[in-house]
Design an enzyme around this catalytic site. Structure first.
Site, short mmCIF file in Angstrom:
data_model
loop_
_atom_site.label_atom_id
_atom_site.label_comp_id
_atom_site.label_asym_id
_atom_site.label_seq_id
_atom_site.Cartn_x
_atom_site.Cartn_y
_atom_site.Cartn_z
N SER A 148 78.16 30.60 67.15
CA SER A 148 78.54 30.49 65.92
C SER A 148 80.30 30.51 66.68
O SER A 148 80.76 31.19 67.80
CB SER A 148 78.25 30.65 64.63
OG SER A 148 79.19 30.65 63.53
N TYR A 161 75.22 38.95 61.24
CA TYR A 161 75.08 37.64 61.95
C TYR A 161 76.18 37.77 63.00
O TYR A 161 75.72 37.55 63.80
CB TYR A 161 75.70 36.66 60.55
CG TYR A 161 76.22 35.19 60.81
CD1 TYR A 161 74.00 34.59 61.38
CD2 TYR A 161 76.76 34.52 61.04
CE1 TYR A 161 74.40 33.01 62.08
CE2 TYR A 161 76.94 32.69 61.62
CZ TYR A 161 75.62 31.67 62.12
OH TYR A 161 75.27 31.30 62.00
P1 NDP Z 1 69.85 24.86 58.82
O1 NDP Z 1 69.29 25.88 57.74
O2 NDP Z 1 69.19 23.55 58.12
O3 NDP Z 1 68.49 24.55 59.59
C1 NDP Z 1 67.63 26.43 60.24
C2 NDP Z 1 66.66 25.41 61.05
O4 NDP Z 1 65.93 26.32 61.43
C3 NDP Z 1 65.37 24.93 60.10
O5 NDP Z 1 65.42 23.52 60.69
C4 NDP Z 1 64.34 26.44 60.58
O6 NDP Z 1 63.47 25.37 59.81
C5 NDP Z 1 65.22 26.52 61.70
N1 NDP Z 1 63.97 27.75 61.62
C6 NDP Z 1 64.59 28.84 60.87
N2 NDP Z 1 63.52 29.98 61.00
C7 NDP Z 1 62.05 29.49 61.54
C8 NDP Z 1 61.38 30.30 62.51
N3 NDP Z 1 60.74 31.21 62.26
N4 NDP Z 1 60.74 28.95 62.99
C9 NDP Z 1 60.87 28.13 63.60
N5 NDP Z 1 62.06 27.68 62.96
C10 NDP Z 1 63.25 28.63 62.28
O7 NDP Z 1 70.80 25.18 59.01
P2 NDP Z 1 71.43 24.94 60.53
O8 NDP Z 1 72.40 23.35 60.75
O9 NDP Z 1 73.69 24.80 60.08
O10 NDP Z 1 71.91 25.49 61.71
C11 NDP Z 1 71.40 25.33 62.91
C12 NDP Z 1 72.00 26.53 63.24
O11 NDP Z 1 73.81 26.43 63.80
C13 NDP Z 1 72.03 27.86 63.42
O12 NDP Z 1 71.46 28.83 64.55
C14 NDP Z 1 73.26 28.24 62.88
O13 NDP Z 1 73.12 29.78 62.92
C15 NDP Z 1 74.12 27.78 63.57
N6 NDP Z 1 75.21 27.65 63.29
C16 NDP Z 1 75.54 26.88 62.02
C17 NDP Z 1 76.97 26.98 61.23
C18 NDP Z 1 76.68 25.89 59.84
O14 NDP Z 1 77.83 26.35 59.14
N7 NDP Z 1 75.86 25.45 59.18
C19 NDP Z 1 77.51 27.26 61.87
C20 NDP Z 1 77.33 27.97 63.25
C21 NDP Z 1 76.63 27.85 64.07
P3 NDP Z 1 62.11 25.67 59.08
O15 NDP Z 1 63.09 26.42 57.74
O16 NDP Z 1 60.73 24.74 58.69
O17 NDP Z 1 61.70 26.62 60.09
#
Ligand code: NDP
Length: 253
Positions: A148, A161
Site C-alpha cells: 500500500s 496498518y
Molecule cells: P477487500 O476487503 O475487498 O478484500 C480483502 C480480501 O482479503 C477479501 O477477499 C477477504 O476475503 C480476504 N481475507 C481477509 N481475511 C482473510 C483470511 N483470514 N483468510 C483468507 N482471506 C482473507 O479489500 P481490498 O481488495 O481493497 O484489499 C486487498 C489488498 O489490497 C489488501 O492487502 C489491502 O491492504 C490492499 N490495499 C487496499 C487499498 C484500498 O484502498 N482498497 C489500498 C492499498 C492496499 P474473505 O473475507 O472472504 O476471507
C-alpha cells in the site's frame, strides 16, 4: 511486448472481493488457471463463475490463511489440482484505522494475522512450487505482494496498518535477494485508495475522521486498475523484473 499466461497457474489470496477478485479475472483472461482463496465460499463461487464466463478456469478454495495449516493446505490444493504453481498474488488483507492510544487490541491482532502472518504462511508453502516452475519453459515465476502507499508513508491514525505494510515491503526485498538468481520475480504493488470493501471494517467514527485525508479532490482507484497493474507485471518477458509499483489516484496527496 507482453507474454501470454496460457499454461500457467496463479493463486490469488483474498479473491472473494475487491482487488483480488478483479486480479483473478484479469489473470484468467490472459490464460492463467486461477486458484481463488479466501474465507467466503459463496463469494468465491461468484468470482469463479465470472472467470468461467470470461473463458477461464478456476478452483475455489475456502481457507482462513491466518491459520498456518489452512494456508499450506490451500496452496497444496491449488498446485495438486492444476499440477503446478507459477504465480502467487499475496493480496488478502485488512485495514483497521484509528489512533494507537486506547486502540482495541483485537484490531491489531487481526491486522497482523492477515497482513503479515497470512502472507508469510502462504509464501512459505508456495515457494517450492514457484522455484520448480521457474525451472520450466517459462523460465520465471512470480510473487506479487500487495502492500500500500501505507507501506511507504506512515500517517497518524494508521500506525499498525503502516507497520504491517512496511513489513511486507521489507520481507519482499529480502525474499527477492534470496530467489532472484533462481528466476522467481518478487514484486511489491503499492496502491493508494481503491473502491473496495476494505473500508467497511473501520469503526464508523474513525472512518468519518479519516475522510478527506488523501486530499479534498482526490479520486479513488478501481480494483481493475490494480488488477491491470498486476497483470502487466506477470506478463513481462522473463528477462524483465519490475520489483515495485506505486499507484496513486489522480489529485491524491
Ligand atoms: P477487500 O476487503 O475487498 O478484500 C480483502 C480480501 O482479503 C477479501 O477477499 C477477504 O476475503 C480476504 N481475507 C481477509 N481475511 C482473510 C483470511 N483470514 N483468510 C483468507 N482471506 C482473507 O479489500 P481490498 O481488495 O481493497 O484489499 C486487498 C489488498 O489490497 C489488501 O492487502 C489491502 O491492504 C490492499 N490495499 C487496499 C487499498 C484500498 O484502498 N482498497 C489500498 C492499498 C492496499 P474473505 O473475507 O472472504 O476471507
Amino acid at each position: 511486448m507482453s507474454t501470454s499466461l496460457s499454461g500457467t497457474v496463479a493463486l490469488v489470496t483474498g479473491a472473494s472481493s475487491g482487488i483480488g477478485a478483479a486480479t483473478a479475472i484479469s489473470l484468467a483472461r490472459e490464460g492463467a488457471a486461477v486458484g481463488l482463496v479466501a474465507r467466503r465460499k459463496d463469494r468465491l463461487d461468484e468470482v469463479a463463475e465470472l472467470v468461467r464466463n470470461a473463458g477461464g478456469t478456476a478452483l475455489v478454495v475456502d481457507a482462513d490463511i491466518t491459520r498456518a495449516e489452512q494456508a499450506a493446505a490451500a496452496v497444496h490444493q491449488v498446485s495438486d489440482h492444476f499440477g503446478r504453481l507459477d504465480i502467487l498474488v499475496n493480496n488478502a488483507g485488512m485495514m483497521l484505522l484509528g489512533p494507537i492510544e486506547d486502540a482495541p487490541l483485537d484490531e491489531w491482532d487481526r491486522m497482523v494475522a492477515i497482513n503479515v502472518q497470512g502472507l508469510l504462511y502462504v509464501t512459505h508453502a508456495a515457494l517450492p512450487h514457484l522455484l520448480k516452475a521457474a525451472e520450466g519453459p517459462r523460465a520465471t515465476a512470480d510473487v506479487i505482494n500487495v502492500s500500500s502507499v501505507a507501506g511507504r508513508q506512515a500517517r497518524r491514525g494508521m500506525g499498525v496498518y503502516n507497520l504491517t505494510k512496511h513489513g511486507v515491503g521489507a520481507f519482499s526485498e529480502s525474499l527477492r535477494q534470496e530467489v532472484s538468481e533462481r528466476h522467481v520475480r518478487v514484486s511489491l504493488v503499492e496502491p493508494g485508495p481503491v473502491s473496495t470493501e476494505l473500508f467497511s471494517h473501520i469503526r464508523p467514527d474513525v472512518l468519518q475522521q479519516s475522510k478527506g485525508s488523501f486530499g479534498a479532490n482526490a479520486q479513488i482507484l478501481l480494483p481493475e486498475d490494480i488488477a491491470e497493474t498486476i497483470t502487466f507485471l506477470v506478463t513481462r518477458p522473463a528477462r524483465v523484473v519490475v520489483n515495485e509499483v506505486l499507484v496513486r489516484p489522480d489529485a491524491s496527496l
